[in-house]
Enzyme design. Structure first.
Site, PDB file in Angstrom:
ATOM      1  N   TYR A 148       6.252  -9.726   7.057  1.00  0.00           N
ATOM      2  CA  TYR A 148       5.609  -8.187   7.511  1.00  0.00           C
ATOM      3  C   TYR A 148       6.002  -7.744   8.881  1.00  0.00           C
ATOM      4  O   TYR A 148       5.877  -9.378   9.752  1.00  0.00           O
ATOM      5  CB  TYR A 148       4.437  -7.934   7.753  1.00  0.00           C
ATOM      6  CG  TYR A 148       3.708  -7.568   5.797  1.00  0.00           C
ATOM      7  CD1 TYR A 148       3.925  -6.682   5.287  1.00  0.00           C
ATOM      8  CD2 TYR A 148       3.185  -9.009   5.534  1.00  0.00           C
ATOM      9  CE1 TYR A 148       3.444  -6.536   3.881  1.00  0.00           C
ATOM     10  CE2 TYR A 148       2.891  -8.902   3.809  1.00  0.00           C
ATOM     11  CZ  TYR A 148       2.968  -7.533   3.194  1.00  0.00           C
ATOM     12  OH  TYR A 148       2.590  -7.327   1.445  1.00  0.00           O
ATOM     13  N   ASP A 176       0.636  -1.096   0.048  1.00  0.00           N
ATOM     14  CA  ASP A 176      -0.166  -0.112   0.012  1.00  0.00           C
ATOM     15  C   ASP A 176       1.388   0.737  -0.530  1.00  0.00           C
ATOM     16  O   ASP A 176       2.108   1.315   0.333  1.00  0.00           O
ATOM     17  CB  ASP A 176      -1.051   0.080   1.541  1.00  0.00           C
ATOM     18  CG  ASP A 176      -2.208  -0.909   1.286  1.00  0.00           C
ATOM     19  OD1 ASP A 176      -1.777  -1.169   0.124  1.00  0.00           O
ATOM     20  OD2 ASP A 176      -2.594  -1.187   2.249  1.00  0.00           O
TER      21      ASP A 176
END
Lengths: 274, 274
Positions: free
Chosen positions: B129, B69
């Site tokens: 992540y 993103d």
């Protein structure tokens, strides 16, 4: 001596009618000429003083545990400030109130009444710095301005062996720039460790602890450890540099943007493990 | 299905006459609309492609292990690129050559010929992540744009208990935004730990591992763990959210600037401990 030290480190009094507060301040060093107020450059001291002035009369500049060079960061700098006893923001609300006025590059992490006799600079028993290296062939964008990029391989064991030869009480004249104080200092810790991160990931931290440091001393110590890490200096060479008392013998001062003022200790503080 | 997967994860071939290279790319997400090329916004993909074009003909866009993103950082993103076999910069010199053209916010950490059949997206076995929290009453300037500031106290044990209820293979429809793929995923690890730093210092890391994730899923998982950390959600509540398959039931998506793509695993890679 410009600043005669009293016998006890807790014998400093605020001006009459003032309350002394102890703050912890953090900053990103990039936009500042250092802590100390300057005539023609932005300083953290002036920036913080201006935030106080937004909240009420603040006749005195804040005082920090140590000066820092331009570009050096602070993770947790002890600071004291003397405010009129009727300053309208109480200590418990002060950090939040100041942070609303401070730029994103400076913040007050906490604020509380200082212990009796406390002075951020003269009561300080130990100052702690960390210098960060990004040890990898290529630069890393997330460490730009936050760590020194060292593209050539470094021998961490050799760096720690050289560090051992620097630790202790020595005349550090060979590690000082434009220094007019006496040059004997006690270097209490100088260690190179991997991390942060579970496996280091190429980031190394050099921890530097002592009561006080000469001007540019920390950056000269790190530059000298880099020579050791590159195989250009062994512990006997380090001892020869100390003996020489010549600045030109030691390694160059490394860039300021890998350096962080990490914390300081005062009488009565819980000993930190940083 | 737009992308039929072959049986083996290493059965993807570069275009005729091209050599496929595997790169590791890192970036500071602040100035980018994410990895993926966009018509009217800067992307990491276009930025990297433009650097290749400075070195020679580069007919194909690079392909990453995952999209990210806008604002999300990457510590180590695997990327492949197909170059003409006679591309004038050999792989061993490519990282350095690209970094000379890339802006300070993007760097290629390494580059090498890809294993036969390698595809950065389709061969990927696991994506990792990390989400960083700055847990302290006041903001910290050195974590601005690098971690989410959480001023209220969080219960780490409650967060890990909730994480346990999310780990495993579930229908994660309640954690997806505008997702047109099927919504069952295997969440292999979701853990909250203190650090980096010897004692945490207020920085916490949330590690999130899985083969693949739904759109905004990682940020929704973190938002849900925050509710658990604030005492607003227990493991039974987490199970109810999963069962509901309603996005409105889970926690809000946290800000992208605390999120880092930390790494990815492929067949034959040494298993990392990140």
């Amino acid at each position: 001596m410009t600043h005669p030290l009293p016998t006890s480190p807790l014998r400093f009094q605020p001006p009459d009618g003032c309350q002394r507060l102890r703050l912890t301040v953090a900053w990103d060093g990039a936009p500042y000429a250092g802590w100390q107020a300057q005539a023609n450059a932005p300083s953290v001291q002036d920036t913080l003083h201006a935030a106080f002035a937004r909240l009420g009369p603040a006749p005195f500049r804040p005082v920090a545990a140590g000066r820092t060079d331009a570009g050096v960061h602070a993770e947790a700098m002890p600071v004291h400030v003397d405010l009129p006893a009727d300053f309208r923001v109480p200590p418990a609300r002060l950090a939040r109130a100041l942070n609303a006025w401070l730029p994103p590059t400076v913040a007050v992490l906490d604020a509380a009444p200082a212990p009796p006799g406390f002075h951020a600079r003269f009561s300080c028993l130990e100052r702690r710095y960390v210098y960060r290296l990004w040890c990898a062939p290529q630069r890393h964008p997330l460490w730009a301005g936050r760590a020194l990029h060292v593209p050539q391989p470094l021998d961490m064991a050799a760096m720690n062996a050289a560090a051992q030869a620097l630790t202790g009480t020595h005349d550090f004249a060979a590690f000082a720039t434009q220094e007019d104080r006496q040059t004997v200092r006690e270097l209490r810790a100088l260690t190179v460790v991997p991390g942060p991160g579970a496996n280091g990931d190429g980031i190394w931290a050099i921890h530097v602890h002592g009561e006080s440091f000469l001007r540019h001393m920390v950056r000269g110590l790190v530059g000298t450890l880099l020579l050791a890490g590159q195989g250009k200096l062994d512990p006997a060479g380090v001892a020869a540099i100390l003996r020489s008392r010549q600045r030109a013998q030691a390694g160059a001062n490394v860039a300021p943007d890998g350096l962080y003022f990490a914390g300081a200790l005062y009488p009565g503080d819980p000993a930190s493990t940083t």
